[in-house]
Design a protein around this motif. Sequence first.
Motif, PDB file in Angstrom:
ATOM      1  N   LEU A 112      -7.207 -12.306   9.804  1.00  0.00           N
ATOM      2  CA  LEU A 112      -6.407 -11.834   8.697  1.00  0.00           C
ATOM      3  C   LEU A 112      -6.254 -12.893   7.623  1.00  0.00           C
ATOM      4  O   LEU A 112      -6.286 -13.997   7.754  1.00  0.00           O
ATOM      5  CB  LEU A 112      -5.037 -11.159   8.849  1.00  0.00           C
ATOM      6  N   GLU A 113      -6.817 -12.398   6.374  1.00  0.00           N
ATOM      7  CA  GLU A 113      -6.634 -13.256   5.055  1.00  0.00           C
ATOM      8  C   GLU A 113      -5.735 -12.896   4.221  1.00  0.00           C
ATOM      9  O   GLU A 113      -5.703 -11.552   3.843  1.00  0.00           O
ATOM     10  CB  GLU A 113      -7.962 -13.223   4.440  1.00  0.00           C
ATOM     11  N   ILE A 114      -4.853 -13.655   3.921  1.00  0.00           N
ATOM     12  CA  ILE A 114      -3.699 -13.571   2.503  1.00  0.00           C
ATOM     13  C   ILE A 114      -4.316 -12.993   1.412  1.00  0.00           C
ATOM     14  O   ILE A 114      -5.338 -13.730   0.733  1.00  0.00           O
ATOM     15  CB  ILE A 114      -2.985 -14.404   2.662  1.00  0.00           C
ATOM     16  N   SER A 115      -4.024 -11.862   0.967  1.00  0.00           N
ATOM     17  CA  SER A 115      -4.869 -11.280  -0.060  1.00  0.00           C
ATOM     18  C   SER A 115      -3.858 -11.240  -1.683  1.00  0.00           C
ATOM     19  O   SER A 115      -4.417 -11.089  -2.451  1.00  0.00           O
ATOM     20  CB  SER A 115      -5.257  -9.829   0.135  1.00  0.00           C
ATOM     21  N   GLN A 116      -2.513 -11.120  -1.320  1.00  0.00           N
ATOM     22  CA  GLN A 116      -1.773 -11.063  -2.365  1.00  0.00           C
ATOM     23  C   GLN A 116      -0.178 -10.931  -2.027  1.00  0.00           C
ATOM     24  O   GLN A 116       0.131 -10.681  -0.759  1.00  0.00           O
ATOM     25  CB  GLN A 116      -1.994  -9.632  -3.145  1.00  0.00           C
ATOM     26  N   PRO A 117       0.676 -11.183  -2.835  1.00  0.00           N
ATOM     27  CA  PRO A 117       2.326 -11.075  -2.439  1.00  0.00           C
ATOM     28  C   PRO A 117       2.529  -9.659  -2.501  1.00  0.00           C
ATOM     29  O   PRO A 117       1.445  -8.593  -2.798  1.00  0.00           O
ATOM     30  CB  PRO A 117       2.857 -11.611  -3.797  1.00  0.00           C
ATOM     31  N   ARG A 118       3.698  -9.124  -1.851  1.00  0.00           N
ATOM     32  CA  ARG A 118       3.925  -7.865  -1.980  1.00  0.00           C
ATOM     33  C   ARG A 118       4.862  -7.549  -3.244  1.00  0.00           C
ATOM     34  O   ARG A 118       5.970  -8.279  -3.337  1.00  0.00           O
ATOM     35  CB  ARG A 118       4.884  -7.439  -0.655  1.00  0.00           C
ATOM     36  N   LEU A 119       4.446  -6.646  -4.079  1.00  0.00           N
ATOM     37  CA  LEU A 119       5.348  -6.555  -5.402  1.00  0.00           C
ATOM     38  C   LEU A 119       6.467  -5.547  -4.840  1.00  0.00           C
ATOM     39  O   LEU A 119       6.304  -4.424  -4.167  1.00  0.00           O
ATOM     40  CB  LEU A 119       4.463  -5.636  -6.276  1.00  0.00           C
ATOM     41  N   PRO A 120       7.611  -5.847  -5.020  1.00  0.00           N
ATOM     42  CA  PRO A 120       8.935  -4.973  -4.771  1.00  0.00           C
ATOM     43  C   PRO A 120       9.117  -3.834  -5.400  1.00  0.00           C
ATOM     44  O   PRO A 120       8.702  -3.815  -6.643  1.00  0.00           O
ATOM     45  CB  PRO A 120       9.996  -6.065  -4.651  1.00  0.00           C
ATOM     46  N   CYS A 121       9.534  -2.857  -4.789  1.00  0.00           N
ATOM     47  CA  CYS A 121       9.655  -1.515  -5.665  1.00  0.00           C
ATOM     48  C   CYS A 121      11.090  -0.711  -5.139  1.00  0.00           C
ATOM     49  O   CYS A 121      11.905  -1.404  -4.475  1.00  0.00           O
ATOM     50  CB  CYS A 121       8.718  -0.321  -5.268  1.00  0.00           C
ATOM     51  N   TRP A 122      11.361   0.363  -5.872  1.00  0.00           N
ATOM     52  CA  TRP A 122      12.510   1.044  -5.475  1.00  0.00           C
ATOM     53  C   TRP A 122      12.836   1.311  -4.163  1.00  0.00           C
ATOM     54  O   TRP A 122      13.969   1.416  -3.906  1.00  0.00           O
ATOM     55  CB  TRP A 122      12.825   2.217  -6.346  1.00  0.00           C
TER      56      TRP A 122
END
Length: 216
Positions: A112-122
């Motif tokens: 697995l390769e880190i691709s991005q942070p997680r953008l928080p949502c509602w």
Amino acid sequence: MKPVVDAICVGTAKPFRDGEQSAFAKEPVAGPVAIGAEGLVGDTQADRKHHGGPHMAVHLYPRAHHVYWEHELGGHDVLALPGAFGTNLSVDGICERDVYLGDRFQLGEAVLEISQPRLPCWKIEHRFDRKGMVAKIIATGRSGWYFRVIQQGVAESGQRLERVETGRTPWTIEQVFLSIVNPKSGASKDDLLAMADCDLLSPSWRDGAAKKASAL
């Protein structure tokens, strides 16, 4: 010491709010789980416009953050669940400042390769029935992150998440998240332009970096 995956979690789309479907609530699965190009077999995303796909195949929200939220929320039953934040991999001993964009990890047969942070949502605030959680994530950088799948294979809980490659970019996931999302981060235009030009960062986040850089 290599962190151990204490649970692998998947979710199916169910009514979440006002009849809207979501697979945010994820539950641990027993035994081997196949990890394909777009994530774990048995895991689904109801909103394919904003979730899923090869750049958001596998999600990890650090288990250590559950302690932070226990304090912030004054306790909450959902925090006892390994998939509380919609995570696929429940792992302690690793967080956003410990990993870099582009780092690769072996889990069972999969890479697995880190691709991005997680953008928080509602959906986070709806799951916990608490306002202000998204703002706290943006302020603190407790975002979690996504992996893309470089090598498909089978994995199971109890296995170690072993970093096999690092140093491909100079930015931790915490730095990427805060630089692009936090309006008070003080990120330099040069750094943002470099992130926008980095093909290890998923396209939507590259766009976000470019837009923020153009506003400086």
